[in-house]
Structure formats: structure tokens, C-alpha cells
Design a protein around this motif. Structure first.
Motif, mmCIF file in Angstrom:
data_model
loop_
_atom_site.group_PDB
_atom_site.id
_atom_site.type_symbol
_atom_site.label_atom_id
_atom_site.label_comp_id
_atom_site.label_asym_id
_atom_site.label_seq_id
_atom_site.Cartn_x
_atom_site.Cartn_y
_atom_site.Cartn_z
ATOM 1 N N LEU A 154 -16.343 8.865 -26.749
ATOM 2 C CA LEU A 154 -15.728 8.143 -27.865
ATOM 3 C C LEU A 154 -14.633 8.989 -28.506
ATOM 4 O O LEU A 154 -13.548 8.484 -28.812
ATOM 5 C CB LEU A 154 -16.778 7.748 -28.901
ATOM 6 C CG LEU A 154 -16.233 7.002 -30.126
ATOM 7 C CD1 LEU A 154 -15.643 5.662 -29.725
ATOM 8 C CD2 LEU A 154 -17.335 6.825 -31.166
ATOM 9 N N LYS A 155 -14.890 10.255 -28.707
ATOM 10 C CA LYS A 155 -13.883 11.150 -29.311
ATOM 11 C C LYS A 155 -12.606 11.165 -28.471
ATOM 12 O O LYS A 155 -11.500 11.113 -29.006
ATOM 13 C CB LYS A 155 -14.435 12.568 -29.439
ATOM 14 C CG LYS A 155 -15.473 12.727 -30.526
ATOM 15 C CD LYS A 155 -15.989 14.152 -30.564
ATOM 16 C CE LYS A 155 -17.074 14.338 -31.599
ATOM 17 N NZ LYS A 155 -17.603 15.713 -31.620
ATOM 18 N N GLU A 162 -11.553 8.797 -26.423
ATOM 19 C CA GLU A 162 -10.886 7.489 -26.519
ATOM 20 C C GLU A 162 -10.157 7.335 -27.853
ATOM 21 O O GLU A 162 -9.074 6.765 -27.903
ATOM 22 C CB GLU A 162 -11.894 6.362 -26.303
ATOM 23 C CG GLU A 162 -12.367 6.303 -24.868
ATOM 24 C CD GLU A 162 -13.019 4.996 -24.502
ATOM 25 O OE1 GLU A 162 -12.782 3.970 -25.178
ATOM 26 O OE2 GLU A 162 -13.770 4.990 -23.524
ATOM 27 N N THR A 197 -13.373 0.133 -26.077
ATOM 28 C CA THR A 197 -13.737 1.055 -27.155
ATOM 29 C C THR A 197 -14.663 0.363 -28.145
ATOM 30 O O THR A 197 -15.651 0.943 -28.584
ATOM 31 C CB THR A 197 -12.473 1.590 -27.865
ATOM 32 O OG1 THR A 197 -11.631 2.212 -26.893
ATOM 33 C CG2 THR A 197 -12.832 2.586 -28.945
ATOM 34 N N PHE A 213 -18.048 0.047 -26.466
ATOM 35 C CA PHE A 213 -18.680 1.354 -26.350
ATOM 36 C C PHE A 213 -19.210 1.835 -27.696
ATOM 37 O O PHE A 213 -20.318 2.356 -27.799
ATOM 38 C CB PHE A 213 -17.696 2.367 -25.751
ATOM 39 C CG PHE A 213 -18.308 3.688 -25.440
ATOM 40 C CD1 PHE A 213 -19.355 3.789 -24.539
ATOM 41 C CD2 PHE A 213 -17.847 4.837 -26.054
ATOM 42 C CE1 PHE A 213 -19.936 5.020 -24.254
ATOM 43 C CE2 PHE A 213 -18.420 6.062 -25.772
ATOM 44 C CZ PHE A 213 -19.467 6.152 -24.871
ATOM 45 N N LEU A 214 -18.427 1.634 -28.762
ATOM 46 C CA LEU A 214 -18.864 2.011 -30.101
ATOM 47 C C LEU A 214 -20.123 1.233 -30.489
ATOM 48 O O LEU A 214 -21.069 1.793 -31.046
ATOM 49 C CB LEU A 214 -17.754 1.760 -31.116
ATOM 50 C CG LEU A 214 -18.049 2.126 -32.566
ATOM 51 C CD1 LEU A 214 -18.427 3.602 -32.694
ATOM 52 C CD2 LEU A 214 -16.851 1.807 -33.439
ATOM 53 N N LEU A 222 -23.061 2.784 -28.656
ATOM 54 C CA LEU A 222 -23.453 4.047 -29.285
ATOM 55 C C LEU A 222 -24.260 3.782 -30.558
ATOM 56 O O LEU A 222 -25.261 4.450 -30.822
ATOM 57 C CB LEU A 222 -22.230 4.904 -29.615
ATOM 58 C CG LEU A 222 -21.531 5.574 -28.443
ATOM 59 C CD1 LEU A 222 -20.266 6.282 -28.927
ATOM 60 C CD2 LEU A 222 -22.452 6.548 -27.739
#
Length: 139
Positions: free
Chosen positions: A59-60, A62, A118, A121-122, A125
Motif C-alpha cells: 500500500l505504501k 502504491e 488501490t 486493496f485498502l 487491508l
């Protein structure tokens, strides 16, 4: 599109396939039909993720590649990372602490796009963080 629903005690994050404009328009129409006041204003929303959450480094990376500044990550302490999103706050009044925050990182709900991936994915998470939190509480 990401939708964060804030209640008195918590919040819930959802990843929706509808467009931001479509979802807000439907919510405004509903408020009009039931005679309910609705405040819609630009805002930010933040929540925490465990710093040791698997996948956080992806994530960081992206977030660094995305130059639109819709999402930002900030280290709070050794245990948590704060995720801040720019979007719109919808509530019964502009002073309400309960309401819905919506944002989109993409103009298209197509999950092949970088921004939509993104968002997805977020959301994943956040779901993993909820599982970890629930297992810690049950122990």
C-alpha cells in the motif's frame, strides 16, 4: 469507490462498484423524498491500520506512485499507521459526528485501473485489521 460509515462507537469501510457521483445522487434523491436534511461537503477521513499488517508495504508503494493526493499515510507510533482520505462527508448536519464519508481514487469503477485496485486493496487491508483486532479481543 470507498464508503466509510461512522457511527457513535465505530466505523465500517466498504468498497462499492458504483461511481461516487451515482451514489451521492441516489442519496440526495432519497433525502429529498423523505424530507430529510442532508449536508454534503468536502472533507477528510482517517483511520488506523496496524503497522505490522501484512501487505502494508505494498500500500505504501502504491500511495507513493499516486500523485493525486487522495490518500496519505502517516506513521502514528510503532504500532499504527494513519490512513487519511480526501472525499465528501454526508450527514444530517455539518456538525454531525455520525455520517458517511465517500471517496474515489478512480473515475472508473473498473478494477483493472490502478486507482480502483488501490481502493480494493485498502479495503482488504482494513478487513484483515478487523480480523486481527477481533482475535486479540477474544483472547
Amino acid at each position: 469507490m470507498l464508503k466509510l460509515t461512522y457511527t457513535q462507537n465505530s466505523f465500517y469501510l466498504e468498497c462499492l462498484s458504483s461511481s461516487l457521483e451515482e451514489w451521492v445522487a441516489q442519496r440526495v434523491i432519497l433525502a429529498l423524498r423523505v424530507g430529510q436534511y442532508l449536508s454534503v461537503e468536502p472533507s477528510t477521513a482517517s483511520f488506523l491500520l496496524p503497522a505490522d499488517l501484512p501487505g502494508l508495504e505494498v500500500l505504501k508503494a502504491e500511495v507513493k506512485r499516486d500523485d493525486r493526493e487522495i490518500i496519505a499515510l502517516c506513521t502514528c507510533d510503532s504500532e499504527y499507521i494513519e490512513v487519511t482520505l480526501r472525499g465528501s462527508w454526508l450527514s444530517h448536519s455539518s456538525e454531525d459526528a455520525e455520517g458517511v464519508f465517500v471517496t474515489t481514487m478512480s473515475d472508473s469503477p473498473n478494477y483493472d485501473s490502478f486507482a480502483s485496485r488501490t481502493e480494493f486493496f485498502l479495503h482488504k487491508l482494513w478487513q484483515e485489521a478487523q480480523k486481527i483486532s477481533a482475535s486479540v479481543i477474544s483472547e
